[in-house]
Design an enzyme around this catalytic site. Structure first.
Site, PDB file in Angstrom:
ATOM      1  N   LYS A   9     -13.076  -3.071  17.672  1.00 43.16           N
ATOM      2  CA  LYS A   9     -11.726  -3.521  17.996  1.00 43.16           C
ATOM      3  C   LYS A   9     -11.293  -3.149  19.410  1.00 43.16           C
ATOM      4  O   LYS A   9     -10.151  -3.394  19.790  1.00 43.16           O
ATOM      5  CB  LYS A   9     -10.744  -2.990  16.951  1.00 43.16           C
ATOM      6  CG  LYS A   9     -11.177  -3.410  15.534  1.00 43.16           C
ATOM      7  CD  LYS A   9     -10.105  -3.293  14.501  1.00 43.16           C
ATOM      8  CE  LYS A   9     -10.623  -3.774  13.147  1.00 43.16           C
ATOM      9  NZ  LYS A   9      -9.581  -3.858  12.128  1.00 43.16           N
ATOM     10  N   ASN A  68       0.849  -1.190   0.000  1.00 42.58           N
ATOM     11  CA  ASN A  68       0.000   0.000   0.000  1.00 42.58           C
ATOM     12  C   ASN A  68       0.884   1.240   0.000  1.00 42.58           C
ATOM     13  O   ASN A  68       2.106   1.137  -0.051  1.00 42.58           O
ATOM     14  CB  ASN A  68      -0.940  -0.018   1.207  1.00 42.58           C
ATOM     15  CG  ASN A  68      -0.197  -0.195   2.515  1.00 42.58           C
ATOM     16  OD1 ASN A  68       0.568   0.674   2.932  1.00 42.58           O
ATOM     17  ND2 ASN A  68      -0.406  -1.343   3.167  1.00 42.58           N
ATOM     18  N   PHE A 116      -5.444   3.392  14.065  1.00 45.50           N
ATOM     19  CA  PHE A 116      -5.543   4.386  13.002  1.00 45.50           C
ATOM     20  C   PHE A 116      -6.551   3.906  11.959  1.00 45.50           C
ATOM     21  O   PHE A 116      -6.651   2.699  11.684  1.00 45.50           O
ATOM     22  CB  PHE A 116      -4.180   4.598  12.327  1.00 45.50           C
ATOM     23  CG  PHE A 116      -3.313   5.601  13.037  1.00 45.50           C
ATOM     24  CD1 PHE A 116      -3.091   6.854  12.495  1.00 45.50           C
ATOM     25  CD2 PHE A 116      -2.729   5.291  14.254  1.00 45.50           C
ATOM     26  CE1 PHE A 116      -2.288   7.776  13.155  1.00 45.50           C
ATOM     27  CE2 PHE A 116      -1.934   6.201  14.924  1.00 45.50           C
ATOM     28  CZ  PHE A 116      -1.710   7.459  14.363  1.00 45.50           C
TER      29      PHE A 116
END
Length: 444
Positions: free
Chosen positions: A383, A252, A365
């Site tokens: 999460k 990425n 993030f």
């Protein structure tokens, strides 16, 4: 007109500030003319210092005309007033910017060499220092230069990474002096940060509560835990590489800059730092324990094996969601017009940390392209993280590979803090302000 995080315009931050601009001998010296001009237009008082080599590229008269004051080129020029010139400039400066910074002047500054006016003045300054390197791509990536930059950064210098593109030597790569707009942003954010620190100090002297942001031992005071010494902080950085074959991989656009800025900030505040990083080409933060990984599986193992021994985890790395199911053992040859890859899910490191965490503070993030708040809050809840730092990577200045960011910080109690465009170093500082608040509450 771009605003800094503190809500000041460039003009209000720079007005009446004394800025020393050091120009060393590279072809990019001509870009310093634009920098000086824009600083003066913003109301700053600018003192230009040229090395002998710099004068071969741009004459002193040009900078004198732009700055409105005599340019200093020689250590033993006849003084215009009775003082020691390099000490006088160093004492007066609110900020010193070195642009362009060649490999030579960077090496001198790291080693404490003072053999001309510029290098001597640099050793005498107490003001913030902004360094904008510019050089050949191979020089920039040389281990000696990278190490020198890392050391200077650990001493508090702000490094404005060079741009990529065609260089004067004819090759293409990273080494071009950063655009003047980026250098100006670093200058204004650094000055704004200094003003905020001064305001915090004033508040402290008046007895007002604040969260300390300096390095040192984490101690109990009336405000609780206030610093990071004694804490172990694990930070992940970069983009993972998922192999297709021995030559190719899926990855990425993450540069690792945000993660490295977080590591430097945690070190500055006195923490013991573990940096789990993919290959980035960035200077390694001096003082951190560095763990090199490439794939999502490797990062999972590195993080999980250390999780129980740390107090804070900041998951700034961009981990691939999928990887090739069966990487080829040999290089795949180009044959058919189409190639189909079967992809399988990679381990969800952040979710697993959220399931396992007990006393740890967990920061995640979320890089999004739409519906930022919806996705960030969903990720925060699913999460089980304490803070979710979200940014829209389609915004100018907030994407990958740049030195700035625009983020919104969400917390598990429904809090939301939206930050303006600012340097990633300042974003890191604001994130750790929030982490310290959480640690402080746990000490109550």
């Amino acid at each position: 007109m771009r605003l800094t995080q503190a809500g000041h315009s460039n003009e209000s931050i720079l007005k009446d500030k004394f800025i020393a601009v050091g120009v060393s001998g590279g072809i990019a010296a001509y870009k310093a003319c634009d920098l000086v001009s824009r600083l003066v237009k913003a109301g700053a008082q600018v003192q230009v210092i040229l090395t002998a080599s710099a004068t071969r590229f741009v004459g002193p008269l040009t900078f004198q005309t732009l700055s409105g004051r005599p340019v200093i080129t020689e250590m033993f020029d006849e003084p215009k007033q009775w003082n020691v010139a390099h000490v006088s400039v160093a004492d007066a400066a609110d900020l010193f910017v070195l642009a362009p910074a060649t490999a030579n002047i960077i090496g001198k500054l790291r080693c404490g060499i003072a053999d001309d006016f510029l290098s001597t003045t640099l050793l005498a300054i107490g003001a913030p220092l902004v360094i904008a390197p510019a050089m050949n791509v191979n020089m920039f990536h040389h281990p000696a230069v990278q190490e020198n930059l890392a050391v200077l950064q650990s001493r508090g210098a702000v490094i404005v990474e060079p741009d990529e593109g065609r260089l004067a030597c004819g090759v293409t790569g990273k080494g071009r002096l950063a655009e003047v707009e980026r250098i100006l942003a670093a200058i204004t954010e650094t000055l704004a940060g200094r003003e905020r620190a001064s305001e915090k100090a004033d508040s402290s002297r008046r007895g007002e509560p604040e969260i300390a942001a300096s390095a040192g031992k984490s101690i109990e005071t009336g405000a609780g835990c206030s610093e990071l010494a004694g804490y172990r902080v694990l930070i992940t950085a970069g983009g993972t590489r998922e192999p297709i074959d021995p030559v190719r991989y899926i990855s990425n656009r993450s540069s690792g800059k945000m993660g490295y800025a977080l590591a430097r900030e945690a070190l500055r505040r006195g923490a013991e730092v573990i940096l789990v990083t993919t290959p980035t080409g960035l200077p390694l933060p001096e003082g951190a324990e560095v763990v090199h990984v490439e794939s999502a599986d490797e990062m999972y193992e590195a993080v999980m094996s250390r999780f129980d021994a740390v107090d804070v985890v900041v998951k700034a790395a961009a981990v691939a969601d999928y990887r090739p199911a069966a990487p080829a053992e040999q290089k795949m040859k180009k044959q058919a017009d189409r190639l189909f890859l079967e992809l399988v899910r990679t381990p969800d490191i952040l979710a697993e940390l959220g399931r396992r965490k007990e006393r740890q503070v967990l920061v995640g993030f979320a890089a999004e392209t739409n519906d930022l708040e919806t996705y960030a809050l969903d990720k925060l809840r699913r999460k089980n993280v304490d803070l979710m730092v979200a940014n829209d990577v389609t915004q100018t200045g907030a994407g990958f590979g740049v030195d700035t960011n625009i983020v919104t910080i969400f917390d598990g109690r429904g809090g939301k803090e939206t930050l303006k465009l600012m340097a990633k170093e300042e974003v890191a500082s604001r994130i750790f302000d929030r982490v310290i608040q959480i640690l402080s509450n746990s000490c109550d």
